[in-house]
Write a protein that holds these residues in place. Structure first.
Motif, PDB file in Angstrom:
ATOM      1  N   GLN A   1      28.013  69.487   6.730  1.00  0.00           N
ATOM      2  CA  GLN A   1      28.238  70.756   7.419  1.00  0.00           C
ATOM      3  C   GLN A   1      27.831  71.904   6.510  1.00  0.00           C
ATOM      4  OE1 GLN A   1      32.159  71.141   9.104  1.00  0.00           O
ATOM      5  NE2 GLN A   1      32.012  69.204  10.236  1.00  0.00           N
ATOM      6  N   VAL A   2      27.002  72.798   7.042  1.00  0.00           N
ATOM      7  CA  VAL A   2      26.475  73.924   6.275  1.00  0.00           C
ATOM      8  C   VAL A   2      26.630  75.197   7.096  1.00  0.00           C
ATOM      9  CG1 VAL A   2      24.415  74.955   5.236  1.00  0.00           C
ATOM     10  CG2 VAL A   2      24.811  72.491   5.044  1.00  0.00           C
ATOM     11  N   SER A   3      27.054  76.279   6.471  1.00  0.00           N
ATOM     12  CA  SER A   3      27.148  77.585   7.119  1.00  0.00           C
ATOM     13  C   SER A   3      26.171  78.540   6.452  1.00  0.00           C
ATOM     14  CB  SER A   3      28.566  78.154   7.030  1.00  0.00           C
ATOM     15  OG  SER A   3      29.469  77.369   7.799  1.00  0.00           O
ATOM     16  N   VAL A   4      25.347  79.196   7.273  1.00  0.00           N
ATOM     17  CA  VAL A   4      24.343  80.136   6.768  1.00  0.00           C
ATOM     18  C   VAL A   4      24.677  81.525   7.299  1.00  0.00           C
ATOM     19  CG1 VAL A   4      21.899  80.736   6.708  1.00  0.00           C
ATOM     20  CG2 VAL A   4      22.593  78.316   6.744  1.00  0.00           C
ATOM     21  N   PRO A   5      25.113  82.456   6.436  1.00  0.00           N
ATOM     22  CA  PRO A   5      25.416  83.816   6.912  1.00  0.00           C
ATOM     23  C   PRO A   5      24.132  84.592   7.192  1.00  0.00           C
ATOM     24  CG  PRO A   5      25.681  83.708   4.538  1.00  0.00           C
ATOM     25  CD  PRO A   5      25.359  82.305   4.993  1.00  0.00           C
ATOM     26  N   PHE A   6      24.233  85.573   8.092  1.00  0.00           N
ATOM     27  CA  PHE A   6      23.074  86.414   8.392  1.00  0.00           C
ATOM     28  C   PHE A   6      23.538  87.811   8.782  1.00  0.00           C
ATOM     29  CE2 PHE A   6      24.223  84.599  12.489  1.00  0.00           C
ATOM     30  CZ  PHE A   6      24.159  85.686  13.343  1.00  0.00           C
ATOM     31  N   GLN A   7      22.592  88.727   8.732  1.00  0.00           N
ATOM     32  CA  GLN A   7      22.820  90.106   9.177  1.00  0.00           C
ATOM     33  C   GLN A   7      21.556  90.624   9.834  1.00  0.00           C
ATOM     34  OE1 GLN A   7      25.027  93.124   6.760  1.00  0.00           O
ATOM     35  NE2 GLN A   7      23.063  94.189   6.676  1.00  0.00           N
ATOM     36  N   VAL A   8      21.705  91.195  11.017  1.00  0.00           N
ATOM     37  CA  VAL A   8      20.597  91.762  11.760  1.00  0.00           C
ATOM     38  C   VAL A   8      20.886  93.240  11.994  1.00  0.00           C
ATOM     39  CG1 VAL A   8      19.323  91.731  13.941  1.00  0.00           C
ATOM     40  CG2 VAL A   8      20.069  89.575  12.903  1.00  0.00           C
ATOM     41  N   LEU A   9      19.954  94.105  11.641  1.00  0.00           N
ATOM     42  CA  LEU A   9      20.125  95.533  11.876  1.00  0.00           C
ATOM     43  C   LEU A   9      19.635  95.866  13.278  1.00  0.00           C
ATOM     44  CD1 LEU A   9      21.078  98.126  10.459  1.00  0.00           C
ATOM     45  CD2 LEU A   9      18.691  98.555   9.844  1.00  0.00           C
TER      46      LEU A   9
ATOM     47  N   LEU B   1      24.515  93.650  12.816  1.00  0.00           N
ATOM     48  CA  LEU B   1      25.187  92.588  13.568  1.00  0.00           C
ATOM     49  C   LEU B   1      25.265  91.397  12.633  1.00  0.00           C
ATOM     50  CD1 LEU B   1      26.238  91.805  16.469  1.00  0.00           C
ATOM     51  CD2 LEU B   1      23.983  90.802  16.832  1.00  0.00           C
ATOM     52  N   GLN B   2      26.492  90.949  12.326  1.00  0.00           N
ATOM     53  CA  GLN B   2      26.684  89.915  11.308  1.00  0.00           C
ATOM     54  C   GLN B   2      27.271  88.657  11.926  1.00  0.00           C
ATOM     55  OE1 GLN B   2      29.240  92.245   8.718  1.00  0.00           O
ATOM     56  NE2 GLN B   2      27.524  92.698   7.347  1.00  0.00           N
ATOM     57  N   GLY B   3      27.015  87.555  11.263  1.00  0.00           N
ATOM     58  CA  GLY B   3      27.564  86.294  11.718  1.00  0.00           C
ATOM     59  C   GLY B   3      27.160  85.166  10.804  1.00  0.00           C
ATOM     60  N   GLN B   4      27.372  83.929  11.274  1.00  0.00           N
ATOM     61  CA  GLN B   4      26.947  82.777  10.513  1.00  0.00           C
ATOM     62  C   GLN B   4      26.506  81.670  11.452  1.00  0.00           C
ATOM     63  OE1 GLN B   4      30.460  81.933   8.182  1.00  0.00           O
ATOM     64  NE2 GLN B   4      31.190  80.399   9.652  1.00  0.00           N
ATOM     65  N   ILE B   5      25.549  80.888  10.988  1.00  0.00           N
ATOM     66  CA  ILE B   5      25.056  79.737  11.731  1.00  0.00           C
ATOM     67  C   ILE B   5      25.688  78.503  11.102  1.00  0.00           C
ATOM     68  CG2 ILE B   5      23.024  78.410  12.412  1.00  0.00           C
ATOM     69  CD1 ILE B   5      21.384  80.979  12.064  1.00  0.00           C
ATOM     70  N   ASN B   6      26.468  77.774  11.886  1.00  0.00           N
ATOM     71  CA  ASN B   6      27.129  76.563  11.423  1.00  0.00           C
ATOM     72  C   ASN B   6      26.318  75.348  11.874  1.00  0.00           C
ATOM     73  OD1 ASN B   6      29.350  78.033  10.358  1.00  0.00           O
ATOM     74  ND2 ASN B   6      30.238  78.148  12.407  1.00  0.00           N
ATOM     75  N   LEU B   7      25.858  74.591  10.912  1.00  0.00           N
ATOM     76  CA  LEU B   7      25.077  73.393  11.183  1.00  0.00           C
ATOM     77  C   LEU B   7      25.895  72.156  10.833  1.00  0.00           C
ATOM     78  CD1 LEU B   7      21.762  74.582   9.517  1.00  0.00           C
ATOM     79  CD2 LEU B   7      22.112  74.294  11.970  1.00  0.00           C
ATOM     80  N   ALA B   8      25.784  71.120  11.648  1.00  0.00           N
ATOM     81  CA  ALA B   8      26.435  69.842  11.379  1.00  0.00           C
ATOM     82  C   ALA B   8      25.389  68.739  11.452  1.00  0.00           C
ATOM     83  CB  ALA B   8      27.558  69.581  12.386  1.00  0.00           C
TER      84      ALA B   8
END
Length: 346
Positions: A89-97, A32-39
């Motif tokens: 603004q920062v985007s942190v990608p992630f992946q969860v199995l 399951l992939q996505g990104q966390i967008n921080l402001a």
């Protein structure tokens, strides 16, 4: 999507967060992939860590009462520490199995009534923790799970509902603290079966299938006497087996076996000698506490296992053809934090 939620734990002018999933539809064993967008807010902050977790609702029995509880069953650190400047603004990608045992929540684009699941984002700043985002996740069945569920529908079983029960199943390679029960009303051609409960426990190599059939009055004798069987099937069997015939055989085996057992014990399900039940369970009646009381359990190992095609193909599947269909259930309906997050959308 705009930044979804101010992080209230950090006060006025603190950062905001929005978690965006690349695709919220997934299957057990898939990433399951996505990104966390921080402001950044009005002042600089030091983010100690970013964590995502899978959460769901389970049924818990406590004393004489039953209640629902939210449970976190997977937790993964995905970022930090990092410095977030004011307005940055920062985007942190992630992946969860996704764990192989992850319960199924959806089929053919419809939510299984009773099932909820979400991905929660946790942000820690200077010792304060804010569970900032809660995003729905839709878990579709593995191919072999889907074929078995379809077969129940084609045999006339009508979907009733699904839930998660806290506890461990006897003799099953289970790692999560709960298991899923998918419930069906029995069709008329299987005389005496009122309901069926289907449980899947998946591994990288195959799926354990646990079936429980509740009697109609007079079917399995007096008392609360249910029929339970366990089968092991391989992922590679998904498209090589006539699943309607296979499941029909399972159901008829349960009916025939329990009729024969009752006849052998004079119609008394509690008159069975020690060893009547799973191998290695010596108590009279042979029924593991995790399954209930007074029933019969039999283990089967169907044809071999394999990983071929286990995660191949698009999410979804063939229509079930259930008489009653499936009902849509809102994700975390009534969950306070979810409602708060939704209420802060622009």
């Amino acid at each position: 999507m705009v930044f979804k939620r101010m992080l209230g734990a950090f006060g006025v002018g603190g950062p905001s967060v929005d978690t965006v999933l690349t695709n919220p539809n997934t299957r057990p064993g898939l990433p399951l992939q996505g990104q966390i967008n921080l402001a950044g807010g009005s002042h600089d902050v030091h983010i100690e860590h970013l964590t995502v977790s899978l959460v769901t609702r389970i049924e818990v029995e406590g004393g004489d009462a039953e209640y629902d509880a939210m449970v976190e069953f997977l937790r993964v650190g995905v970022g930090g520490p990092l410095h977030l400047a004011a307005g940055q603004q920062v985007s942190v990608p992630f992946q969860v199995l996704m764990p192989w045992e992850t319960p199924v929540t959806d089929l053919n684009g419809q939510r299984l009534h009773g099932m909820t699941m979400g991905l929660r984002t946790e942000v820690a700043v200077s010792g304060a923790i804010d569970k900032g985002d809660l995003d729905p996740v839709y878990v579709y069945p593995l191919p072999v799970q889907e074929r078995i569920m379809e077969a129940f529908g084609r045999l006339g079983f009508q979907f009733k509902g699904a839930d998660l029960e806290r506890g461990q199943l006897y003799g099953v390679p289970q790692t999560l603290p709960f298991y899923q029960e998918i419930e069906f009303f029995g069709p008329p051609q299987y005389h005496g079966i009122a309901e069926a409960e289907l449980t899947f426990v998946a591994t990288p190599h195959g799926v354990e299938v646990i079936l429980e059939f509740d009697k109609r009055s007079g079917m399995f004798g007096g008392g609360s006497h249910d029929a339970i069987s366990r089968y092991t099937v391989g992922h590679a069997e998904a498209d090589t087996v006539d699943w309607v015939a296979r499941v029909d055989g399972w159901v008829r085996q349960a009916v025939d076996r329990h009729q024969a057992a009752l006849a052998a014990f004079g119609g008394n399900p509690y008159g069975a000698p020690a060893g009547y039940g799973p191998p290695g369970y010596p108590h009279a009646g042979g029924y593991p506490p995790a399954y209930g009381h007074g029933g019969h359990y039999e283990e089967h190992h169907d044809r071999g296992s394999g990983m071929g095609g286990v995660v191949a193909g698009a999410v979804g599947g063939a229509a079930l053809g259930f008489a009653g269909g499936m009902l849509i259930d809102e994700v975390f309906d009534g969950d306070d934090e979810s409602a708060e997050a939704d209420g802060d959308d622009e």
